[in-house]
Design a protein around this motif. Structure first.
Motif, PDB file in Angstrom:
ATOM      1  N   VAL A  31     -42.023  61.196  30.472  1.00 31.13           N
ATOM      2  CA  VAL A  31     -42.986  60.137  30.736  1.00 31.13           C
ATOM      3  C   VAL A  31     -44.140  60.229  29.741  1.00 31.13           C
ATOM      4  N   LEU A  32     -44.463  59.095  29.116  1.00 34.01           N
ATOM      5  CA  LEU A  32     -45.532  59.042  28.122  1.00 34.01           C
ATOM      6  C   LEU A  32     -46.862  58.736  28.792  1.00 34.01           C
ATOM      7  N   ASP A  33     -47.896  59.440  28.370  1.00 31.25           N
ATOM      8  CA  ASP A  33     -49.247  59.263  28.908  1.00 31.25           C
ATOM      9  C   ASP A  33     -49.869  58.032  28.269  1.00 31.25           C
ATOM     10  N   ILE A  34     -50.086  56.979  29.052  1.00 30.36           N
ATOM     11  CA  ILE A  34     -50.608  55.735  28.476  1.00 30.36           C
ATOM     12  C   ILE A  34     -52.044  55.867  27.998  1.00 30.36           C
ATOM     13  N   ALA A  35     -52.814  56.765  28.620  1.00 31.32           N
ATOM     14  CA  ALA A  35     -54.209  56.943  28.203  1.00 31.32           C
ATOM     15  C   ALA A  35     -54.306  57.567  26.808  1.00 31.32           C
ATOM     16  N   SER A  36     -53.267  58.262  26.378  1.00 31.09           N
ATOM     17  CA  SER A  36     -53.269  58.858  25.042  1.00 31.09           C
ATOM     18  C   SER A  36     -52.677  57.903  24.012  1.00 31.09           C
ATOM     19  N   GLY A  37     -52.397  56.690  24.422  1.00 30.40           N
ATOM     20  CA  GLY A  37     -51.732  55.758  23.513  1.00 30.40           C
ATOM     21  C   GLY A  37     -50.264  56.095  23.378  1.00 30.40           C
ATOM     22  N   LYS A  38     -49.737  56.766  24.384  1.00 28.40           N
ATOM     23  CA  LYS A  38     -48.339  57.209  24.448  1.00 28.40           C
ATOM     24  C   LYS A  38     -48.014  58.228  23.350  1.00 28.40           C
ATOM     25  N   THR A  39     -49.004  59.028  22.954  1.00 28.94           N
ATOM     26  CA  THR A  39     -48.767  60.085  21.973  1.00 28.94           C
ATOM     27  C   THR A  39     -48.541  61.431  22.657  1.00 28.94           C
ATOM     28  N   GLN A  40     -48.817  61.503  23.952  1.00 27.79           N
ATOM     29  CA  GLN A  40     -48.628  62.746  24.702  1.00 27.79           C
ATOM     30  C   GLN A  40     -47.689  62.489  25.876  1.00 27.79           C
ATOM     31  N   ILE A  41     -47.149  63.580  26.413  1.00 30.63           N
ATOM     32  CA  ILE A  41     -46.223  63.505  27.537  1.00 30.63           C
ATOM     33  C   ILE A  41     -46.936  63.974  28.792  1.00 30.63           C
ATOM     34  N   VAL A  42     -46.715  63.272  29.895  1.00 32.98           N
ATOM     35  CA  VAL A  42     -47.233  63.721  31.183  1.00 32.98           C
ATOM     36  C   VAL A  42     -46.409  64.936  31.589  1.00 32.98           C
ATOM     37  N   ASP A  43     -47.091  66.060  31.845  1.00 36.09           N
ATOM     38  CA  ASP A  43     -46.357  67.295  32.120  1.00 36.09           C
ATOM     39  C   ASP A  43     -46.704  67.949  33.450  1.00 36.09           C
ATOM     40  N   HIS A  44     -47.526  67.274  34.258  1.00 29.90           N
ATOM     41  CA  HIS A  44     -47.844  67.817  35.582  1.00 29.90           C
ATOM     42  C   HIS A  44     -48.318  66.694  36.495  1.00 29.90           C
ATOM     43  N   LEU A  45     -48.255  66.946  37.791  1.00 34.30           N
ATOM     44  CA  LEU A  45     -48.745  65.978  38.766  1.00 34.30           C
ATOM     45  C   LEU A  45     -50.261  66.011  38.746  1.00 34.30           C
ATOM     46  N   ALA A  46     -50.867  64.915  38.386  1.00 37.21           N
ATOM     47  CA  ALA A  46     -52.317  64.850  38.214  1.00 37.21           C
ATOM     48  C   ALA A  46     -53.024  64.730  39.559  1.00 37.21           C
ATOM     49  N   ASN A  47     -54.197  65.361  39.644  1.00 36.28           N
ATOM     50  CA  ASN A  47     -55.022  65.209  40.847  1.00 36.28           C
ATOM     51  C   ASN A  47     -56.026  64.079  40.612  1.00 36.28           C
ATOM     52  N   SER A  48     -56.766  63.721  41.641  1.00 37.71           N
ATOM     53  CA  SER A  48     -57.662  62.563  41.544  1.00 37.71           C
ATOM     54  C   SER A  48     -58.743  62.750  40.481  1.00 37.71           C
TER      55      SER A  48
END
Length: 117
Positions: free
Chosen positions: A80-97
């Motif tokens: 899954v690509l992190d949209i906040a990084s402009g899709k340059t990074q991968i989401v690698d953990h379940l984010a907290n609030s």
């Protein structure tokens, strides 16, 4: 493109309501949550995935991404690509609030200072 979401109807918390309350409608964090669920991990949205007929409706992660035409949010390996990084990074953990709030703040700041507007 035919981007749309159709979720099964049930009385308990739904995917749509939990998606907002847990991830502020961030598609990348939702997809990562779903990917973790398919991998057998406990996730914040698990209760919506196991309610009513939803388990029948959901499929394995790559099948779900392809059926819903969400390839734009994953790479070739279905990371899954992190949209906040402009899709340059991968989401690698379940984010907290707190992480979600900080990420959204940073993303909005980037948008405001970029030439995208």
């Amino acid at each position: 493109m035919n981007w749309h979401f159709v979720w099964p109807r049930h009385k308990n918390s739904t995917i749509n309501t939990l998606w907002y309350s847990k991830y502020k409608d961030r598609i990348d964090y939702f997809l990562f949550d779903l990917k973790c669920y398919f991998a057998g991990q406990k996730t914040p949205m698990e209760s919506a995935y196991i309610t009513g007929t939803t388990p029948i409706w959901l499929s394995q992660f790559p099948d779900f991404v392809n059926r819903m035409q969400l390839q734009f949010f994953v790479n070739a390996d279905y990371e899954v690509l992190d949209i906040a990084s402009g899709k340059t990074q991968i989401v690698d953990h379940l984010a907290n609030s707190e992480e979600i709030k900080a990420s959204l703040k940073e993303y909005v700041s980037q948008l405001l200072t970029s030439q995208l507007l």
